[in-house]
Design an enzyme around this catalytic site. Structure first.
Site, PDB file in Angstrom:
ATOM      1  CG  ASP A  34      16.671 -22.673 -10.597  1.00  0.00           C
ATOM      2  OD1 ASP A  34      17.885 -22.439 -10.714  1.00  0.00           O
ATOM      3  OD2 ASP A  34      15.850 -21.803 -10.269  1.00  0.00           O
ATOM      4  CE1 TYR A 140      29.460 -14.619  -5.655  1.00  0.00           C
ATOM      5  CE2 TYR A 140      31.409 -13.342  -6.244  1.00  0.00           C
ATOM      6  CZ  TYR A 140      30.515 -14.365  -6.524  1.00  0.00           C
ATOM      7  OH  TYR A 140      30.679 -15.124  -7.659  1.00  0.00           O
TER       8      TYR A 140
HETATM    9  C1  AKB Z   1      30.403 -11.161  -9.990  1.00  0.00           C
HETATM   10  O1  AKB Z   1      30.723 -10.161 -10.670  1.00  0.00           O
HETATM   11  O2  AKB Z   1      29.909 -11.096  -8.867  1.00  0.00           O
HETATM   12  C2  AKB Z   1      30.695 -12.528 -10.573  1.00  0.00           C
HETATM   13  C3  AKB Z   1      32.044 -13.020 -10.181  1.00  0.00           C
HETATM   14  C4  AKB Z   1      33.258 -12.457 -10.790  1.00  0.00           C
HETATM   15  O3  AKB Z   1      32.143 -13.879  -9.351  1.00  0.00           O
HETATM   16  N1  AKB Z   1      30.574 -12.479 -11.999  1.00  0.00           N
END
Ligand code: AKB
Length: 318
Positions: A34, A140
């Site tokens: 890490d 993301y």
């Molecule tokens: C998030 O909420 O960003 C994560 C996921 C669902 O990938 N827990």
């Protein structure tokens, strides 16, 4: 899997995956790394401090320990990612690219979790299929879709053994998640025990897939141990265990703590992310191709979470 490297071992998944894998494959065969020193993990077995964006340092560790499997768990989660998209891309894709490249050079299998966040508002909401429209509206999610495609590319182009699951919100009682949209489903248990009440940042009626950490850990090992000739997919398999709204989870807690109260202070970023994600995934491909089957539901998980969190908070007081 004989010699395993965990990159980003100090996070919510890693802090439980490391002891789980050490229990199966032997302590000395699981090297945790890490960017920060992690006291628990380093006291129990091999540990190296590693910035996953430093490819040379990662490669040196792979060579030193004769690694054959890399678990890349490095990621900024969905809500944090929206606060700094450029950094999220740099970290999430940088750690993946280093893992894939070093995996290619050293012939390592590579596991990287994907997420329900790989889907977006144009994906079917209910029983979201394994193969469908994926147009996420978060950085993301963009990283997760790109990561899935890149991992498949490395499998097809270089014969690299890349595998992955699309995790739902993960609920655990050891390490808190940080910066995710589904974090409420962990925090609620801590606050129910600490204060008997919780203020939720996600609207009361938004469904999202969830999974208890013991199922998540088992899914990782079962997929990585699966017979490759049976896998029609690689990156990434839909997996789920349950789907609920904040209100349903609160009601489940109220069955055990009748005085529990919940109100809402909705975070617009989390609201828009949560609403863009599926209500419930169809995980039949994982079931068919490698025998995936969850063991925990909302009721058994709530019993276990409340008991474990109460014990943990009690111990912290001493
Ligand atoms: C998030 O909420 O960003 C994560 C996921 C669902 O990938 N827990």
């Amino acid at each position: 899997m004989k010699k395993i490297l965990i990159v980003g071992a100090g996070g919510q998944i890693g802090s439980e995956l490391v002891p789980y894998l050490r229990g199966i494959y032997g302590t000395d065969n699981v090297v945790a790394t890490d960017v920060r020193e992690c006291t628990g993990l380093s006291e129990e077995g091999p540990f190296e401090t590693l910035d996953a964006l430093d490819g040379k340092a990662m490669e040196a560790i792979v060579s030193k320990y004769g690694i054959d499997t890399i678990f890349n768990l490095v990621a900024l989660l969905s809500a944090t990612g929206e606060r700094n998209p450029q950094l999220a891309w740099k970290i999430n894709m940088g750690a993946l690219m280093n893992s894939l490249e070093i995996g290619r050079e050293h012939n390592c299998a590579v596991f990287t979790p994907s997420s329900i966040g790989a889907f977006g508002p144009t994906s079917p909401k209910d029983m979201t299929p394994q193969d469908t429209v994926m147009q996420p509206t978060t950085i993301y999610g963009v990283c997760k879709v790109t990561g899935e495609m890149l991992s498949n590319y490395y499998a097809q182009r270089y014969g690299l053994d890349t595998r992955s699951v699309r995790f739902p919100g993960l609920i655990s009682n050891k390490t808190l998640p940080g910066g995710g949209t589904t974090d409420y489903a962990v925090e609620i248990y801590y606050e129910a025990i600490r204060n008997g009440r919780y203020t939720c940042a996600v609207p009361s009626d938004v469904y999202m897939d969830m999974m208890y950490m013991p199922d998540a850990l088992r899914s990782i090992v079962e997929l990585m141990e699966a017979d490759p000739t049976k896998l029609k997919h690689r990156n990434s398999f839909n997996v789920t265990a349950m789907s609920f709204t904040p209100e349903i989870l609160a009601a489940e807690i109220r069955k055990r703590i009748p005085s529990f109260e919940m109100d809402y202070d909705v975070d617009p970023v989390k609201e828009s992310i949560a609403k863009s994600w599926p209500n419930k995934l169809d995980d039949s491909c994982a079931r068919e191709e490698w025998g995936w089957k969850p063991q925990w539901d909302i009721s058994s998980m709530t019993d276990d979470m409340l008991a474990a969190v109460a014990k943990k908070l009690e111990a912290e007081k001493k």
